[in-house]
Each structure stands twice: as C-alpha cells, then as structure tokens.
Enzyme design. Sequence first.
Site, PDB file in Angstrom:
ATOM      1  N   GLN A 144       6.364  -0.067  -5.609  1.00 38.98           N
ATOM      2  CA  GLN A 144       6.536   0.305  -4.201  1.00 38.98           C
ATOM      3  C   GLN A 144       7.999   0.510  -3.819  1.00 38.98           C
ATOM      4  OE1 GLN A 144       4.512  -2.797  -2.004  1.00 38.98           O
ATOM      5  NE2 GLN A 144       2.579  -2.435  -3.066  1.00 38.98           N
TER       6      GLN A 144
ATOM      7  N   HIS B  45       6.280  -4.917  -1.780  1.00 42.26           N
ATOM      8  CA  HIS B  45       6.511  -5.402  -0.411  1.00 42.26           C
ATOM      9  C   HIS B  45       7.989  -5.439  -0.017  1.00 42.26           C
ATOM     10  CE1 HIS B  45       2.273  -7.410  -0.111  1.00 42.26           C
ATOM     11  NE2 HIS B  45       2.236  -6.240  -0.693  1.00 42.26           N
TER      12      HIS B  45
ATOM     13  N   GLU C  69      -2.049  -5.761  10.839  1.00 47.12           N
ATOM     14  CA  GLU C  69      -1.766  -6.289  12.182  1.00 47.12           C
ATOM     15  C   GLU C  69      -0.735  -5.463  12.938  1.00 47.12           C
ATOM     16  OE1 GLU C  69      -0.333 -10.308  12.036  1.00 47.12           O
ATOM     17  OE2 GLU C  69      -2.170 -11.090  11.134  1.00 47.12           O
TER      18      GLU C  69
ATOM     19  N   TYR D 235       4.820 -15.156  13.212  1.00 50.39           N
ATOM     20  CA  TYR D 235       3.590 -14.359  13.267  1.00 50.39           C
ATOM     21  C   TYR D 235       2.544 -14.794  12.245  1.00 50.39           C
ATOM     22  CZ  TYR D 235       5.746 -12.365  17.141  1.00 50.39           C
ATOM     23  OH  TYR D 235       6.302 -12.276  18.397  1.00 50.39           O
TER      24      TYR D 235
ATOM     25  N   TYR E 266      -6.412  -9.578  -2.596  1.00 50.13           N
ATOM     26  CA  TYR E 266      -7.046  -8.361  -3.116  1.00 50.13           C
ATOM     27  C   TYR E 266      -8.222  -8.674  -4.027  1.00 50.13           C
ATOM     28  CZ  TYR E 266      -3.025  -5.859  -1.194  1.00 50.13           C
ATOM     29  OH  TYR E 266      -2.090  -5.345  -0.339  1.00 50.13           O
TER      30      TYR E 266
END
Lengths: 381, 381
Positions: free
Chosen positions: A92, A157, A251, A261, A272
Amino acid sequence: MLRKLVALAVTAALFGSGLGSTDALAETVSTERHKVTVSTLADKLEKPWGMAFLPAGDLLITEKSGTLRRVTLSGDISSPLSGVPAVVDRSQGGLLDIAVDPNFGDNQYVYLSYSEADPQGGEGNSTAVMRAKLTANGLTNGKVIFRGAPKYKSGAHFGSRLVFAPDGHLFITLGDRYSAMNDAQTLDNHHGKVVRIKPDGSVPSDNPFVGKQGALPEIWSFGHRNVQGAAIHPTTGKLWTVEHGPKGGDEINIPEAGHNYGWPEATYGVDYDGSIISDKTHVEGTVQPHYYWVPSIATSNMIFYTGDKFPAWKGDLLVAALKGSQVARLDLDGDRVMHEETLFEEAVTQRIRDIEQGPDGYIYLITDDRNGQLIQIKPAQ
Amino acid sequence: MLRKLVALAVTAALFGSGLGSTDALAETVSTERHKVTVSTLADKLEKPWGMAFLPAGDLLITEKSGTLRRVTLSGDISSPLSGVPAVVDRSQGGLLDIAVDPNFGDNQYVYLSYSEADPQGGEGNSTAVMRAKLTANGLTNGKVIFRGAPKYKSGAHFGSRLVFAPDGHLFITLGDRYSAMNDAQTLDNHHGKVVRIKPDGSVPSDNPFVGKQGALPEIWSFGHRNVQGAAIHPTTGKLWTVEHGPKGGDEINIPEAGHNYGWPEATYGVDYDGSIISDKTHVEGTVQPHYYWVPSIATSNMIFYTGDKFPAWKGDLLVAALKGSQVARLDLDGDRVMHEETLFEEAVTQRIRDIEQGPDGYIYLITDDRNGQLIQIKPAQ
C-alpha cells in the site's frame, strides 16, 4: 500577469512529451436527484492515488510508484515531474496524496505524502510529507515537513490524506500500520493518528498534547485505523475524516482535538480472517463514529460538494470507495446523515481512489488501476 | 389477586373456541451483531394490522376486516372479541391499530383505531379511535374518543398508529387521504396530521393550536403524508414517527408541537406514476426529515428496542416495512442514525405490518396476508 506566463510555460514544457489523450466516452446515468454523464477523460494513469487542482484548472496527479504528473481536462498527461521524493513503492506504500497550498498563487507550494524509507538504513518505513515549489521544470526546494514515528516494517496502512483547515493548518491523516494497531491508543507514536502541523512543519502551540509528557505534539486525535479520506466541512470549518475499518466498520468521524476514536478497543468490524479484534463497539472515553458501514465499502477520499452544477447535491458528503467502484452520497442536514445513495456503481468499473470537486463545479474521480482513469461527472444535457 | 383471576377467566372463555395453533418453525439467521431465530408462532391471522401486549403476556391483534382476537405465544388464536366498532373495510381502511392503556391493570382500557363511516350517512369516512374496557366477554363501554374531520370519500391513507407519551397523552398518527394531500398544509382538518389528546378524548390545554382561529385543537404537528408508525424514544420521551412517502421518500420525523413536516410542498419522492408532486425537498418553514428512504421500503410500525435479549440492539430503532419483508435496524447514537442494517429480508416472506417488543424482551412481527403470521425473534442458542 507573471503568474499566467509561468502557467503557460509549464504547460508548454510538459505536454511536449505528453503520453497522449483519450477521447471522452460519456455514459448517462440516472440518480435520485440528477441525471449525469460519466466521462473518462484519461485512462493511461498508472495506479494514481491523489489529485489536486491547480488554480489554472489543470490537475496534479500522483502515481503510487513515485511519479507525479500534470494532467489537463482534455486528457493530456505530462511526463513525470522532477523533484519528487524517493518512495517505498511496496504493497500500500508509495507516492500517495497531493495538496496545493491555499496561497499557491503567491507561493507555488504543493505538498506530497508518501511512504519513506528509514534514512538511517533500517528496514522500517513511515508516512512522510514533503513541501516543494512547483515550477515549469518540476518540483524544487523540497523540504520534508513531517516524518511519521517510529519507522516500522510494514507495507500497510500509511493513511494519508492532506487537507488544509480554514486557519491555514495542515491535517495529515495516518494509518496504524496494521500489525501495530495497538499503537493507535498510545500517544508516543504517529500510528493511527490524525496530525496537525503548520505548513512549514512546525507544531501549532494550541495542539492538544503540546507539553504533555511522552506525547508527540503533532497529534490532533487518536484511536484511528487507516484514515485515507478527509475534508473540511464548508460551513462549520471542522475536519471530517473517513477511515477503512477491518472487515466491516468503515467510519466517518469528526475528529476533535485530543479525542480518542476507539480503534482497536472498539470497532464495528472483525479482522479479515473473521477473528474478533474487540467484542466492543463502544468503550467509555472513546467517541462513537459519526456514521459507519458494515459491510465495508473500502472508503478512499471524500468531499463536501459545494458547487452549483448539481444543486440537489449541494452540502452533501460524497465518499468514494474502492469496493463496488461507488461513491456514497450522504445527504446531510447540518451534520446529521439523513440518507445514503450509492452512485456510479455500474458506470465506473475500477476502484475509486480519489474524488475532487473541480474549480468548474464538476466532480472528478481517479481509479486505482494499472490503466487508471480520470473521470469527470457532469450534469446530463 | 382479583386481576389474575379475571385474566385466567378471559383465557378460559376465549380459547375454548380457539382456531388452533401452529408449531413454531424456527429459522436461524445471522445478522451483523446477533444470531437469531425467526419462528412463526401462528399463521392463520387474516390480514392482521395492529398488535399490543397485555401485561399477562398475551397479545391483542386486530384484523383489518374488523375482528379483534386474543392470541397466545403458543399460537392459540381466540374467536373474535365482541364490542368492536363497525369499520369500513375497504382498500386500506378497516380495523387498524390497538393500544393498551399504560394503567391497564387499574382500568382495563384498550384503544382501537379504525376507519369509520359517516354517521350522517354520507359517502365519506375517516379515521376514528374508540376506547373500551376489555372483559372476559370482549369489549364493553366503548366510547369514540376521536373522529377525524372531515369525512372524506377515499379508501386510502388513514394512518393510524396509537402511542402513549410518558405524560399519559395519546398520540394518533393520521394520513392525508391521498387525493386530499393538500389538506396536510392547512389546520382546519385532520388530514396529514399527528393528533394529541387525553385518553378520554378531551384536548390538552397545552396543544400548540388551542385557541388559534380556524385550527383544530387536537393537532400536534402537520405536513405529514401517511404516518403508520410511531414510538416514544426511551430516554428523551419524545415522539418519533415514520410515514410512507409516495414513490420514494419514506420519512422518519421527530414531530415537535406545531411544526410543519412539509408534505406535499417538500418531498424526496415522486407520485406513483412518476409525476412530480413537488420539485422541492426543502421549503422554508418546514422541518427536514430526520432520516429518509429512496426507494421507499413502505414503512409500517417501529419500536425502540429496550430489552436485554439483544444487547447490541439496545437503543436501536427497528423499522418494519411492507416492501422486502424487512426490518430496518437503525443504530443510533443519541438521536443520530449512524448505520442502517436490513434484517429478516430472507427469513420473512410476507409484508410486515406491525412490530412490538414483548414483555419477555423478544421481538414480535405480524404480517399482512390472508394467512397472516405472528413471528417471534429470539437469540439463537
């Protein structure tokens, strides 16, 4: 006049070696409130990730492998711009978002987020942000204004969306690096955080953890998973973010200074492989999501639509998603979601990686593919 | 002790002629937060419309053609109770909702809403509400405590759900009678209104239009279409309603005293034939829906789940619907909808006409069919 001449010169220099343009293929789509056309303006972008409009109306588009291109709305794609930082193009990671300074006309600054290798030669990497000047010859005067800590060995991430608050501060949204998810709950690192800095990289003195022992002063909010979308609400001026949940639990949040949060203590999703990360959806001291999706739609970026071309969408939150190649239109009354409509699921066939509103009031998408597209949404005649 | 004896006597008298019971067929269903069983307790109800639990745990269930039955959770269906008012069983009209007095233990009052013919012999009809005492032999001492005005010749849009506010007032939700939709914007009639009365039919002195020239004093809120669902929020004590939109635009509202909810000046739907009723979704002076559906799910009744049997659903709003035989679970944070999940679409095959929470904390549905069902939702073992 000088600025205009510079812009023209940039155009001439870059498009001499353009990669060619694509004839727009317009598909007409009926939605609840508007009939629109979906046109592919370009389809030879290689895994584009972020885009930003220049005041003159052209786009700067990042490609994950580490190239930055200038793209016109006629579909001309420039050759790679020079001066882009080296990136870790792995999983990523890569060259990620781009933002244009609110005062670009005066300072020509642009901002790039990307995954950066450990400058000490270690195996870790992190999200970083560079500020540079855009010139006719590419980027110059590059300065790294943010380096995520710690460097961590993971390909996952990184976040990382860049948005400017009305007061000129820069928000950088980050990821938890997946296997380091528990770091999202501690303040001695940047994993799973939203960060707030000045455009030169210095820390605003009113950041919530400035002066707090053991806390990194750049942190604005924490307990996030992988925040890849962010936008400023057009009337309240507040930051809104959208983050990828695990399996379930994407979210929307409205991150307030210093608030938690909840990730990974509280989540509406599971891992997953189906295993439980937390059996709690709410933990005392953490903030509930403003809105969430189960199953996940794999949210990328989002915008508040503020233009005049789609009057019924004015003030709506448009959330782009990888899954289902969709844009979720959230009809808002104040901050409250009254209704969700799924847009473009059929007309767009690739994962949508970024969404922006053009200076012309039209809506633009880029798709995450080896033959990535730049797509324009206009009202149908 | 006397009360218990009365209850036993009622049971004995009624179930001597029971229509027979059905063995429960339980289907296990996975949802986002709970694995549940869906069991059909009875399937020989004829177009049931409303149900209410008696303190002893039995149900009173109306059938649209004009019969009221007592039903046990073992699936025993009593013969018709006497004392039910005559109804106009035409199209959407008939015997509709039933409510049990909050002080039923002391007064044995129940309340029925229904479509009533013009007592003067005219062709019109309207929604009416009768209060009566439940005895072992059926209903006695029936008194009409509300008569909708004017009587109007239509088989459509009668409302009418009955709910008690915590202060003891009775809310009656009404419909616009379809072809009289414009009446919803004027206060000299009950079409498209929510009405608030005392249980004896008198008008509370603090109703918003008391003393206003030309306005009916029973009116609580206006600008509604066809409100068939209502519930009191368990912590705020406020009335929430759900109304059928036209094609698109089913709405949840939180009706406040004297407020205008916009129909038919503002709507998110179009007429059934596709023609435009209003091109506006918001008109100054009217309140936006709290939440809405496009396309319509054809909402019937709703409850706030307050039991302990489904902990993850506690505080959620469960909205039953005719279309898709579904229950929309709205996960709330305070009043705000954070998420919608569609429940039971596969496990239930008939249109869901009413939803209630039992004294046992389980969830009960009735379905709108000639062989209408009573369905029980329990946690799976």
